[in-house]
Design a protein around this motif. Structure first.
Motif, short mmCIF file in Angstrom:
data_model
loop_
_atom_site.label_atom_id
_atom_site.label_comp_id
_atom_site.label_asym_id
_atom_site.label_seq_id
_atom_site.Cartn_x
_atom_site.Cartn_y
_atom_site.Cartn_z
N THR A 26 8.17 15.03 -1.51
CA THR A 26 8.36 16.20 -2.38
C THR A 26 9.65 16.09 -3.20
O THR A 26 10.60 16.84 -2.99
N PRO A 27 9.66 15.19 -4.18
CA PRO A 27 10.83 15.13 -5.07
C PRO A 27 10.78 16.28 -6.08
O PRO A 27 9.77 16.98 -6.19
N ARG A 28 11.87 16.45 -6.80
CA ARG A 28 11.94 17.49 -7.83
C ARG A 28 12.17 16.83 -9.18
O ARG A 28 12.82 15.80 -9.28
N MET B 95 0.85 -1.18 0.00
CA MET B 95 0.00 0.00 0.00
C MET B 95 0.89 1.23 0.00
O MET B 95 1.87 1.29 0.73
N PHE B 96 0.50 2.21 -0.80
CA PHE B 96 1.26 3.45 -0.88
C PHE B 96 0.61 4.49 0.03
O PHE B 96 -0.59 4.76 -0.08
N ALA C 166 12.11 6.87 -1.67
CA ALA C 166 12.92 5.69 -1.34
C ALA C 166 12.08 4.53 -0.80
O ALA C 166 12.33 3.37 -1.14
N LYS C 167 11.06 4.82 -0.02
CA LYS C 167 10.27 3.74 0.58
C LYS C 167 9.48 2.93 -0.45
O LYS C 167 9.00 1.85 -0.15
N TYR C 168 9.33 3.44 -1.68
CA TYR C 168 8.57 2.73 -2.71
C TYR C 168 9.45 2.10 -3.78
O TYR C 168 8.94 1.37 -4.63
N ARG C 169 10.72 2.38 -3.77
CA ARG C 169 11.58 1.95 -4.88
C ARG C 169 11.62 0.44 -5.07
O ARG C 169 11.56 -0.04 -6.20
N GLU C 170 11.70 -0.30 -4.00
CA GLU C 170 11.77 -1.76 -4.13
C GLU C 170 10.51 -2.30 -4.79
O GLU C 170 10.57 -3.15 -5.68
N ASP D 124 5.19 2.95 -19.82
CA ASP D 124 5.82 1.97 -18.93
C ASP D 124 7.27 2.36 -18.71
O ASP D 124 7.97 2.76 -19.63
N GLU D 125 7.70 2.27 -17.48
CA GLU D 125 9.04 2.71 -17.07
C GLU D 125 9.66 1.67 -16.15
O GLU D 125 8.95 0.97 -15.42
N ILE D 126 10.97 1.62 -16.19
CA ILE D 126 11.74 0.86 -15.21
C ILE D 126 12.70 1.86 -14.56
O ILE D 126 13.47 2.52 -15.27
N PRO D 127 12.61 2.02 -13.25
CA PRO D 127 13.50 2.99 -12.60
C PRO D 127 14.96 2.65 -12.84
O PRO D 127 15.34 1.48 -12.93
N ASP D 128 15.79 3.70 -12.95
CA ASP D 128 17.23 3.46 -13.12
C ASP D 128 17.84 3.04 -11.78
O ASP D 128 17.13 2.93 -10.76
N LYS D 129 19.13 2.81 -11.75
CA LYS D 129 19.79 2.31 -10.54
C LYS D 129 19.72 3.29 -9.38
O LYS D 129 19.88 2.90 -8.22
N GLN D 130 19.46 4.55 -9.68
CA GLN D 130 19.35 5.56 -8.62
C GLN D 130 17.91 5.78 -8.19
O GLN D 130 17.63 6.63 -7.35
N GLY D 131 16.98 5.03 -8.77
CA GLY D 131 15.58 5.15 -8.39
C GLY D 131 14.83 6.27 -9.11
O GLY D 131 13.80 6.73 -8.64
#
Length: 143
Positions: A7-9, A1-2, A20-24, A78-85
């Protein structure tokens, strides 16, 4: 659950760090698409596939259904996050949601929503009082 508010930029290339808490949970893939109230919806790939499959059972003889499907699915990326999220938010979706630099990402249960921060602030100011005033008729028996 999200859950929660972050507040990212957006950088100059339209990339945004996922909280960060959702990246995995989103590491294996996600879909970004148009949402209501001019925000973006971000779904884990499996949740988006479930929604898209459900849409296939709706009556395409109904114009409102066709219109909704067209707008919802044609904007999907559709996206796949990069190694930095980070993910890249396509220009058409950034324009739809009015995203510039300051963003607000909220957890909305099965999805994330990405808002322009000023739009989110305005939306929240307009709806917080009605939220506080709501009675049981909105979600009967919940609380």
């Amino acid at each position: 659950m999200f859950l929660g508010t972050h507040t990212p930029r957006l950088d100059d290339k339209g990339r945004m760090f996922l909280p960060a808490k959702y990246r995995e949970r989103l590491a294996s893939g996600l879909v970004v698409t148009r949402g209501q109230e001019r925000c973006l919806y971000v779904f884990p790939m499996t949740e988006f596939e479930r929604i898209a499959t459900s849409m296939q059972s709706t009556p395409t003889s109904n114009r409102a259904v066709r219109d909704y499907q067209r707008v919802f699915l044609s904007g999907a990326s559709d996206e796949i996050p990069d190694k930095q999220g980070r993910i890249t938010v396509p220009a058409t979706l950034r324009e739809y949601a009015g995203l510039t630099h300051e963003c607000t990402v909220i957890g909305a249960g099965s999805r994330l929503e990405v808002w322009d921060t000023s739009a989110w602030t305005s939306y929240l100011a307009q709806t917080e009082q009605s939220f506080a005033d709501q009675a049981e008729e909105v979600v009967p028996g919940l609380l």
